[in-house]
Scaffold this motif. Structure first.
Motif, PDB file in Angstrom:
ATOM      1  N   LYS A 145       0.912  -1.146  -0.084  1.00 48.87           N
ATOM      2  CA  LYS A 145      -0.119  -0.113   0.093  1.00 48.87           C
ATOM      3  C   LYS A 145       0.575   1.270  -0.193  1.00 48.87           C
ATOM      4  N   ALA A 146       1.872   1.052   0.788  1.00 45.55           N
ATOM      5  CA  ALA A 146       2.774   2.365   1.021  1.00 45.55           C
ATOM      6  C   ALA A 146       3.291   2.766  -0.500  1.00 45.55           C
ATOM      7  N   TYR A 147       3.800   1.776  -1.284  1.00 41.97           N
ATOM      8  CA  TYR A 147       4.191   1.728  -2.715  1.00 41.97           C
ATOM      9  C   TYR A 147       3.198   1.814  -3.880  1.00 41.97           C
ATOM     10  N   ARG A 148       2.036   1.779  -3.366  1.00 46.77           N
ATOM     11  CA  ARG A 148       0.672   1.944  -4.036  1.00 46.77           C
ATOM     12  C   ARG A 148       0.898   0.885  -5.090  1.00 46.77           C
ATOM     13  N   VAL A 149       1.134  -0.248  -4.724  1.00 45.00           N
ATOM     14  CA  VAL A 149       1.200  -1.412  -5.597  1.00 45.00           C
ATOM     15  C   VAL A 149       0.041  -2.313  -5.385  1.00 45.00           C
ATOM     16  N   TYR A 150      -0.484  -2.657  -6.395  1.00 47.15           N
ATOM     17  CA  TYR A 150      -1.678  -3.524  -6.769  1.00 47.15           C
ATOM     18  C   TYR A 150      -1.324  -5.002  -6.705  1.00 47.15           C
ATOM     19  N   TYR A 151      -2.047  -5.761  -6.010  1.00 46.68           N
ATOM     20  CA  TYR A 151      -1.640  -7.189  -6.128  1.00 46.68           C
ATOM     21  C   TYR A 151      -3.072  -7.826  -5.732  1.00 46.68           C
ATOM     22  N   LYS A 152      -3.150  -9.250  -6.437  1.00 44.72           N
ATOM     23  CA  LYS A 152      -4.334  -9.947  -6.263  1.00 44.72           C
ATOM     24  C   LYS A 152      -3.923 -11.228  -6.385  1.00 44.72           C
ATOM     25  N   LYS A 153      -4.618 -11.971  -5.355  1.00 42.18           N
ATOM     26  CA  LYS A 153      -4.442 -13.556  -5.847  1.00 42.18           C
ATOM     27  C   LYS A 153      -5.725 -13.971  -6.905  1.00 42.18           C
ATOM     28  N   VAL A 154      -5.241 -14.737  -7.987  1.00 36.65           N
ATOM     29  CA  VAL A 154      -5.954 -15.373  -8.793  1.00 36.65           C
ATOM     30  C   VAL A 154      -6.068 -16.840  -8.803  1.00 36.65           C
ATOM     31  N   PRO A 155      -6.975 -17.491  -8.720  1.00 38.02           N
ATOM     32  CA  PRO A 155      -7.245 -18.999  -8.745  1.00 38.02           C
ATOM     33  C   PRO A 155      -6.840 -19.201 -10.247  1.00 38.02           C
ATOM     34  N   THR A 156      -6.259 -20.522 -10.438  1.00 44.94           N
ATOM     35  CA  THR A 156      -5.950 -21.191 -11.736  1.00 44.94           C
ATOM     36  C   THR A 156      -6.734 -22.385 -11.608  1.00 44.94           C
ATOM     37  N   ASP A 157      -6.741 -23.026 -12.721  1.00 48.14           N
ATOM     38  CA  ASP A 157      -7.529 -24.342 -12.870  1.00 48.14           C
ATOM     39  C   ASP A 157      -7.281 -25.265 -11.806  1.00 48.14           C
ATOM     40  N   LYS A 158      -5.991 -25.503 -11.845  1.00 46.78           N
ATOM     41  CA  LYS A 158      -5.534 -26.890 -10.812  1.00 46.78           C
ATOM     42  C   LYS A 158      -5.760 -26.502  -9.262  1.00 46.78           C
ATOM     43  N   GLY A 159      -6.653 -25.880  -8.996  1.00 51.38           N
ATOM     44  CA  GLY A 159      -6.706 -25.389  -7.508  1.00 51.38           C
ATOM     45  C   GLY A 159      -5.471 -24.818  -7.047  1.00 51.38           C
ATOM     46  N   ASP A 160      -4.845 -24.310  -7.975  1.00 50.36           N
ATOM     47  CA  ASP A 160      -3.646 -23.276  -7.650  1.00 50.36           C
ATOM     48  C   ASP A 160      -3.891 -22.103  -7.717  1.00 50.36           C
ATOM     49  N   TYR A 161      -2.886 -21.062  -7.602  1.00 52.07           N
ATOM     50  CA  TYR A 161      -3.244 -19.601  -7.831  1.00 52.07           C
ATOM     51  C   TYR A 161      -2.003 -18.933  -8.328  1.00 52.07           C
ATOM     52  N   THR A 162      -2.316 -17.821  -8.878  1.00 52.80           N
ATOM     53  CA  THR A 162      -1.076 -16.975  -9.448  1.00 52.80           C
ATOM     54  C   THR A 162      -1.378 -15.562  -8.810  1.00 52.80           C
ATOM     55  N   MET A 163      -0.787 -14.454  -9.019  1.00 47.55           N
ATOM     56  CA  MET A 163      -0.902 -13.361  -8.650  1.00 47.55           C
ATOM     57  C   MET A 163      -0.866 -12.198  -9.671  1.00 47.55           C
ATOM     58  N   ASP A 164      -1.857 -11.509  -9.559  1.00 48.11           N
ATOM     59  CA  ASP A 164      -1.817 -10.034 -10.202  1.00 48.11           C
ATOM     60  C   ASP A 164      -0.908  -9.229  -9.509  1.00 48.11           C
ATOM     61  N   HIS A 165      -0.092  -8.466 -10.296  1.00 49.94           N
ATOM     62  CA  HIS A 165       0.577  -7.468  -9.456  1.00 49.94           C
ATOM     63  C   HIS A 165       1.120  -6.043 -10.269  1.00 49.94           C
ATOM     64  N   THR A 166       1.319  -5.146  -9.634  1.00 53.00           N
ATOM     65  CA  THR A 166       1.967  -4.264 -10.500  1.00 53.00           C
ATOM     66  C   THR A 166       3.445  -4.394 -10.649  1.00 53.00           C
ATOM     67  N   ALA A 167       3.882  -4.024 -11.515  1.00 56.69           N
ATOM     68  CA  ALA A 167       5.207  -4.287 -11.813  1.00 56.69           C
ATOM     69  C   ALA A 167       6.033  -2.975 -12.406  1.00 56.69           C
ATOM     70  N   ILE A 168       6.407  -2.266 -11.288  1.00 61.38           N
ATOM     71  CA  ILE A 168       7.349  -0.970 -11.612  1.00 61.38           C
ATOM     72  C   ILE A 168       8.379  -1.204 -10.806  1.00 61.38           C
ATOM     73  N   VAL A 169       9.488  -0.796 -11.351  1.00 63.61           N
ATOM     74  CA  VAL A 169      10.767  -0.874 -10.359  1.00 63.61           C
ATOM     75  C   VAL A 169      11.035   0.808 -10.023  1.00 63.61           C
ATOM     76  N   TYR A 170      10.909   0.771  -8.647  1.00 64.27           N
ATOM     77  CA  TYR A 170      10.810   2.146  -8.025  1.00 64.27           C
ATOM     78  C   TYR A 170      12.406   2.478  -7.797  1.00 64.27           C
ATOM     79  N   LEU A 171      12.666   3.672  -8.008  1.00 59.25           N
ATOM     80  CA  LEU A 171      14.161   4.345  -7.586  1.00 59.25           C
ATOM     81  C   LEU A 171      13.695   5.022  -6.261  1.00 59.25           C
ATOM     82  N   MET A 172      14.590   4.739  -5.228  1.00 62.68           N
ATOM     83  CA  MET A 172      14.570   5.517  -4.105  1.00 62.68           C
ATOM     84  C   MET A 172      15.760   6.124  -3.714  1.00 62.68           C
ATOM     85  N   ASP A 173      15.775   7.467  -3.427  1.00 63.62           N
ATOM     86  CA  ASP A 173      16.868   8.034  -3.167  1.00 63.62           C
ATOM     87  C   ASP A 173      17.877   7.636  -1.872  1.00 63.62           C
TER      88      ASP A 173
END
Ligand SMILES: [Cu+2]
Length: 199
Positions: A145-173
């Motif tokens: 949340k602090a990095y404003r990253v979205y992520y969500k668990k997404v079920p897959t066919d085999k009873g497994d899951y994957t993740m949706d997520h924001t894919a940004i590389v952040y540069l911090m000083d």
């Protein structure tokens, strides 16, 4: 497939371009940004106290004095995460000994599976400057949340899951303040030269 996006994101055009969701091996870009709240640079990032791949505590404080890169993802990611970690590794390699003057964090959005051991094993394929970051679900939700990253668990066919997520590389000083999304669409030499400016 419906695009899965996102909490209010950022005004920066680069963020729009950088918002990638990784799902089932497909990288796609989305322009569907909901009503933007104006995010000031200082509102991205912030304090954290988590655990690295060696089971050791890591905090924002321990990174003071070094510019660092932050990327959120998960070890079961089929495509976007390994690609990005490979690219970050190339940048670290180009820095040579100066890579010690920076840090690169791979923060899991899947703490359920990404234990320190799992992260350590996974990161052994990449540059040793990459540090895997995990913690309990609540702590990971807070840092995302602090990095404003979205992520969500997404079920897959085999009873497994994957993740949706924001894919940004952040540069911090070196003060832990957000600078900008770190552009990976350039040569490792160029990216390394850019990172050096923040030493
Ligand atoms: Cu990923």
């Amino acid at each position: 497939m419906a695009s899965r996006v996102t909490q209010p994101l950022l005004v920066l055009g680069a963020f729009v371009a950088g918002l990638a969701i990784c799902f089932g091996g497909v990288l796609w870009l989305t322009g569907r940004i909901q009503t933007p709240t104006v995010a000031t640079q200082s509102s991205i990032g912030g304090p954290f106290k988590l655990t690295d791949q060696d089971g050791k505590p890591i905090s924002d404080d321990s990174l003071r004095g070094k510019p660092f890169l932050v990327f959120f993802g998960f070890t079961h990611c089929p495509d976007v995460c390994p690609t990005t970690l490979f690219e970050v590794s190339e940048v670290m390699r180009k820095l040579g000994p100066d890579a010690d003057r920076t840090a690169a964090l791979f923060v899991t959005v899947d703490p359920e599976r990404d234990t320190p051991d799992k992260l350590k094993d996974y990161l052994s394929s990449f540059d040793p400057h990459l540090r895997g970051i995990t913690g309990d679900a609540e702590a990971m939700a807070a840092v995302a949340k602090a990095y404003r990253v979205y992520y969500k668990k997404v079920p897959t066919d085999k009873g497994d899951y994957t993740m949706d997520h924001t894919a940004i590389v952040y540069l911090m000083d070196k003060n832990g303040q957000f600078v900008a999304p770190f552009n990976m669409k350039r040569t490792p030499e160029q990216a390394a030269a850019d990172l050096r400016k923040y030493f």
